[in-house]
Design a protein around this motif. Structure first.
Motif: not given
Length: 165
Positions: A59-62, A87-94, A99-108
């Protein structure tokens, strides 16, 4: 009176710059073609997935990811949208700072990195490292870091465990 000398690159420096500029144009095309054909990814997208794969909790901040990718947030956002659709990544609120959005790598997405990396690395070996001696390879690393530092003073992403100059 003789005409003034033209300003700019001449002679050996012009020849070297032409070779560098040609490499800068051709290498990304070759890398993208292999990745698109074999994995359905661009080189930029694989870089995004790889950076996420190496990050804590994948997971990293965008904004951090954009810095690592030397990308605008807009370009990164479009790439993450494509990765989300696959299905390879998703975004979630930090949750620590909304104020930040996180990019998260999925298992796929992790699976895609594992699947895509061997052929990509084989191409890099063939196109870059197999064409150089061991001394030239070390020199290329020094040269690339020097030019990178001259272009932008901000630190760039380096793989975990990579040697620092």
């Amino acid at each position: 009176m003789a005409p003034p000398e033209p300003h700019g690159l001449r002679g050996e420096r012009l020849e070297i710059w032409a070779a560098v500029a040609t490499m800068l144009e051709r290498l990304p095309v070759a890398l993208d073609a292999q990745l698109q054909r074999d994995s359905g990814l661009t080189h930029f997208e694989l870089g995004v997935l790889t950076a996420l794969d190496a990050a804590p909790d994948r997971t990293l901040r965008m904004s951090t990811l954009a810095g690592y990718a030397s990308s605008t947030l807009s370009r990164l956002s479009r790439a993450v949208t494509r990765l989300e659709a696959k299905g390879w990544a998703r975004r979630v609120v930090d949750t620590t700072d909304g104020r930040f959005t996180l990019a998260v790598l999925t298992d796929d997405g992790h699976g895609k990195v594992l699947e895509s990396t061997p052929a990509h690395h084989a191409l890099v070996e063939r196109l870059v490292f197999d064409t150089l001696t061991a001394t030239q390879t070390r020199q290329l690393g020094v040269i690339a870091r020097s030019i990178g530092d001259a272009v932008e003073a901000a630190p760039s992403w380096t793989p975990p465990g990579a040697r620092q100059p």
